[in-house]
Scaffold this motif. Structure first.
Motif, PDB file in Angstrom:
ATOM      1  N   LEU A 361      -5.734 -92.038-112.616  1.00  0.00           N
ATOM      2  CA  LEU A 361      -7.054 -91.524-112.254  1.00  0.00           C
ATOM      3  C   LEU A 361      -7.121 -90.000-112.206  1.00  0.00           C
ATOM      4  O   LEU A 361      -8.132 -89.444-111.762  1.00  0.00           O
ATOM      5  CB  LEU A 361      -7.468 -92.075-110.878  1.00  0.00           C
ATOM      6  N   THR A 362      -6.069 -89.330-112.657  1.00  0.00           N
ATOM      7  CA  THR A 362      -6.032 -87.876-112.522  1.00  0.00           C
ATOM      8  C   THR A 362      -7.265 -87.214-113.129  1.00  0.00           C
ATOM      9  O   THR A 362      -7.924 -86.381-112.480  1.00  0.00           O
ATOM     10  CB  THR A 362      -4.755 -87.307-113.179  1.00  0.00           C
ATOM     11  N   SER A 363      -7.595 -87.586-114.350  1.00  0.00           N
ATOM     12  CA  SER A 363      -8.753 -86.972-115.012  1.00  0.00           C
ATOM     13  C   SER A 363     -10.055 -87.368-114.330  1.00  0.00           C
ATOM     14  O   SER A 363     -10.957 -86.539-114.139  1.00  0.00           O
ATOM     15  CB  SER A 363      -8.799 -87.381-116.485  1.00  0.00           C
ATOM     16  N   ALA A 364     -10.184 -88.630-113.940  1.00  0.00           N
ATOM     17  CA  ALA A 364     -11.426 -89.099-113.320  1.00  0.00           C
ATOM     18  C   ALA A 364     -11.676 -88.432-111.974  1.00  0.00           C
ATOM     19  O   ALA A 364     -12.831 -88.207-111.595  1.00  0.00           O
ATOM     20  CB  ALA A 364     -11.375 -90.617-113.152  1.00  0.00           C
ATOM     21  N   LEU A 365     -10.615 -88.101-111.264  1.00  0.00           N
ATOM     22  CA  LEU A 365     -10.778 -87.463-109.960  1.00  0.00           C
ATOM     23  C   LEU A 365     -11.230 -86.013-110.085  1.00  0.00           C
ATOM     24  O   LEU A 365     -11.848 -85.474-109.167  1.00  0.00           O
ATOM     25  CB  LEU A 365      -9.463 -87.542-109.168  1.00  0.00           C
ATOM     26  N   GLY A 366     -10.912 -85.384-111.212  1.00  0.00           N
ATOM     27  CA  GLY A 366     -11.404 -84.041-111.449  1.00  0.00           C
ATOM     28  C   GLY A 366     -10.369 -82.943-111.284  1.00  0.00           C
ATOM     29  O   GLY A 366      -9.196 -83.187-110.981  1.00  0.00           O
ATOM     30  N   TYR A 420      -2.701 -89.472-105.332  1.00  0.00           N
ATOM     31  CA  TYR A 420      -3.198 -88.236-105.913  1.00  0.00           C
ATOM     32  C   TYR A 420      -3.531 -87.241-104.796  1.00  0.00           C
ATOM     33  O   TYR A 420      -4.098 -87.609-103.770  1.00  0.00           O
ATOM     34  CB  TYR A 420      -4.456 -88.508-106.743  1.00  0.00           C
ATOM     35  N   LEU A 479     -14.599 -90.077-103.249  1.00  0.00           N
ATOM     36  CA  LEU A 479     -13.561 -90.174-104.268  1.00  0.00           C
ATOM     37  C   LEU A 479     -13.492 -91.576-104.887  1.00  0.00           C
ATOM     38  O   LEU A 479     -12.913 -91.762-105.959  1.00  0.00           O
ATOM     39  CB  LEU A 479     -12.197 -89.803-103.690  1.00  0.00           C
ATOM     40  N   ALA A 482     -14.341 -92.322-108.591  1.00  0.00           N
ATOM     41  CA  ALA A 482     -13.406 -92.169-109.708  1.00  0.00           C
ATOM     42  C   ALA A 482     -12.837 -93.510-110.166  1.00  0.00           C
ATOM     43  O   ALA A 482     -12.229 -93.588-111.247  1.00  0.00           O
ATOM     44  CB  ALA A 482     -12.271 -91.235-109.314  1.00  0.00           C
TER      45      ALA A 482
END
Length: 486
Positions: A361-366, A420, A479, A482
């Motif tokens: 989820l790194t990209s989805a979290l921003g 994360y 969050l 995400a």
């Protein structure tokens, strides 16, 4: 709904944190000696003609191998499948001296004679002959602490340990002000009685400032067993070193420690008088009286105890079905999970963990978020979580017990988690996917996690699926956006 089988004291195993991965060297703790002493009344004599059938575990073939152990009340019902001779059969004895050679530090000749006598008696009991001499020495507790500090970063980084500390705190397994590294240093410095170091093939006994006696002799048998294991099965080379494989690593360690506790019990029964065994029991239980295990966070305590207690039970099951040939095979083809240690029938029936996938989820979290921690919790650590801090009615550190709410973890099928963190704003999210044997097991896990929600940091969201539960814990409910839809 599966219930955890009752545990009787007839097994072995050591343990090192789920991933409290600070130190992963093989060490004998005081708790092992209480098991050895009490176990003298429960462990059967070494079989003279072990069965021809020995267990294999194809589910983990090709994975790094290393021992682990745990008892199971259903062990007598398990049937060992036929299998080929272990690939690492015992190596012929070398022209080594029958006693280890002492290294640089001088050991009192009388103590050296006691140690040498024990090490000469272990090989025929363990059915492994030494292939080289095994040096030993007696060191101070301060020297041992220095050793721990010098090896702290061998398998993990300070950053990983900091992430693990945060993870434990977020799940309520550590107090908000706890210092994980300091607790581990305190735990190991106070509890460890001896250790074997595969780097130099030597074992070290920590000076107790009392005359060398029965506890020290059993310790010697335990550590010398590790030396024999290492010479025949390359413990360090086959050790699981990935800190994200905590459950599998703990299972592997349990076989190794279970074997060492079982062998030291068998040595004790063959070579100690009743008076010496009673003295051993008295000394061991006396040390448990003011033992620091009882005051340690349960997650650290159970991870330390597990390889000795449940590891012993598992290894005793294996040994009872196939003698030391079967134990050798279990070291080379170890259990794939703590579930297989807790339920040895699952090891014999090749019921390994199911594969669990988890989208990053790194990209989805921003921007600013990084995936700092990955882990598999396994049945043992879910069992600890499910207690909610409750203790069993009869709670003696170092001995098997019936842990409250253990049935919540007993239906475990597999799991995987990512955590994360955003260093810039302090936000975080734990994404943990779990799989269960039945829908009832999944529902039971969800119900217990809802009951414990107030003990967790942040906001909890449970997402049910077919025999799965996704456990998501976040510093901010926003969050959750995400997470994948559907």
């Amino acid at each position: 709904m599966k219930k955890q089988t009752s545990i009787n004291l007839v097994h072995n195993s050591p343990m090192i944190p789920i991933n409290v991965t600070l130190w992963r060297r093989s060490a004998a703790a005081v708790i092992a000696f209480a098991l050895v002493a009490v176990g003298c009344t429960t462990v059967n004599p070494v079989p003279t003609s072990p069965p021809n059938n020995v267990p294999t575990n194809p589910a983990v073939t090709g994975r790094p191998t290393q021992p682990l152990g745990t008892p199971n009340a259903t062990s007598g019902q398990a049937t060992a499948p036929a299998q080929p001779t272990p690939q690492n059969s015992p190596i012929p004895s070398c022209s080594c001296s029958s006693a280890p050679q002492t290294p640089t530090a001088t050991v009192d000749p009388a103590i050296a004679a006691q140690i040498d006598q024990v090490t000469s008696q272990v090989p025929p009991i363990r059915m492994l002959e030494p292939t080289r001499d095994v040096p030993y020495r007696i060191i101070s507790r301060d020297d041992f602490q220095s050793y721990l500090l010098s090896t702290a970063d061998e398998d993990t980084t300070p950053e990983w340990r900091a992430a693990e500390e945060n993870f434990f705190k977020r799940l309520g397994l550590l107090a908000p002000d706890a210092d994980l590294s300091a607790l581990l240093l305190q735990l190991y410095t106070s509890e460890v009685a001896a250790y074997y170091n595969p780097d130099d093939g030597s074992f070290y006994i920590i000076d107790r400032d009392v005359p060398f006696g029965p506890i020290d002799e059993v310790t010697t048998a335990h550590e010398y067993t590790h030396a024999l294991q290492d010479q025949h099965f390359d413990l360090e080379g086959n050790r699981i070193k990935d800190p994200a494989q905590g459950d599998q690593s703990l299972a592997q360690l349990s076989v190794i420690e279970g074997d060492a506790v079982l062998t030291s019990q068998n040595w004790m029964k063959a070579n100690m008088s009743q008076a010496e065994q009673l003295q051993l029991l008295q000394d061991a239980l006396g040390q448990l009286g003011d033992d620091q295990l009882a005051s340690m966070p349960l997650i650290l305590r159970r991870q330390l105890e597990f390889p000795y207690t449940e590891g012993l039970l598992f290894t005793t099951d294996v040994w009872g079905l196939g003698g030391y040939d079967a134990v050798d095979q279990a070291i080379q083809t170890p259990p794939a999970s703590t579930e297989q240690i807790l339920h040895s029938d699952k090891y014999y029936n090749h019921e390994g963990p199911v594969a669990v996938t988890l989208t990053d989820l790194t990209s989805a979290l921003g921007s600013g978020f990084t995936n700092d921690y990955q882990q598999t919790m396994g049945e043992l650590n879910i069992q600890v979580l499910a207690t909610g801090g409750e203790k069993p009615p009869l709670d003696v550190p170092g001995l098997p017990a019936q842990w409250p709410h253990a049935e919540v973890a007993a239906g475990w099928g597999g799991d995987k988690l990512n955590m994360y963190d955003n260093a810039s704003n302090g936000q975080w999210l734990v994404d943990w996917q779990t799989a269960w044997d039945t829908q009832g097991d999944a529902d039971e896990f969800s119900a217990r996690m809802n009951e414990l929600a107030s003990t967790f940091q942040g906001s909890l969201r449970l997402i049910p699926g077919p025999q799965t539960v996704r456990f998501v814990l976040a510093s901010d409910p926003s969050l959750f956006l995400a997470l994948p839809s559907g």
